[in-house]
Design a protein around this motif. Structure first.
Motif: not given
Length: 154
Positions: A1-16
């Motif tokens: 398996m290839t190593a995955i950078p932390i930055e590639d897992t960053y997600i932001e989501n918004r809920v009103l």
């Protein structure tokens, strides 16, 4: 398996935050906030693992301040550590004024997810790569917050 950078897992989501999301004090119900965190955290874990991930552990949830109805709950999530089948995700929630964009931290936690195969059994996940300056900043922030929470006895 290839190593995955932390930055590639960053997600932001918004809920009103709508009236149905609030409690008797007209603020986001804590259970809804945790649900939103779990959903976004799972997205980071799955992006990292490349497979379905399920929640295995929540390392406490620190509610610092409320999110009023009409504001946006901004959920920030990223993987900061990984084991052989487990994925540790750092989560922070901010109350964001939808008109001005001003925000303040409301909630923090660390969730652990497990990658599963088609039979629902734990399965290996990739290694985590910490190579960029952004990766190092994200990991340090997650570890510092986790250490501070543990030291305070929470």
């Amino acid at each position: 398996m290839t190593a995955i950078p932390i930055e590639d897992t960053y997600i932001e989501n918004r809920v009103l935050v709508q009236p149905n999301d609030t409690n008797n004090n007209d603020i986001a119900h804590g259970g809804n906030v945790v649900k939103w965190m779990d959903e976004v955290g799972a997205m980071s874990a799955m992006r990292f693992a490349g497979r379905i991930c399920v929640t295995a552990h929540i390392e406490g949830v620190d509610f610092h301040r409320p999110i009023p109805r009409g504001n946006t709950a901004l959920i920030e999530s990223y993987v900061y550590d990984a084991g052989s089948t487990s994925v540790s995700v750092h989560l922070r929630v901010f109350s964001e004024d939808p008109l001005s964009g001003e925000r303040e931290l409301t909630t923090e936690s660390h969730f652990v997810y497990v990658g599963i195969d088609e039979d629902g059994e734990p399965t290996p996940v990739p290694d985590l790569e910490v190579s960029s300056e952004r990766d190092e900043e994200l990991r340090a922030a997650a570890l510092d917050e986790r250490e501070a929470t543990t030291a305070s006895g929470d």
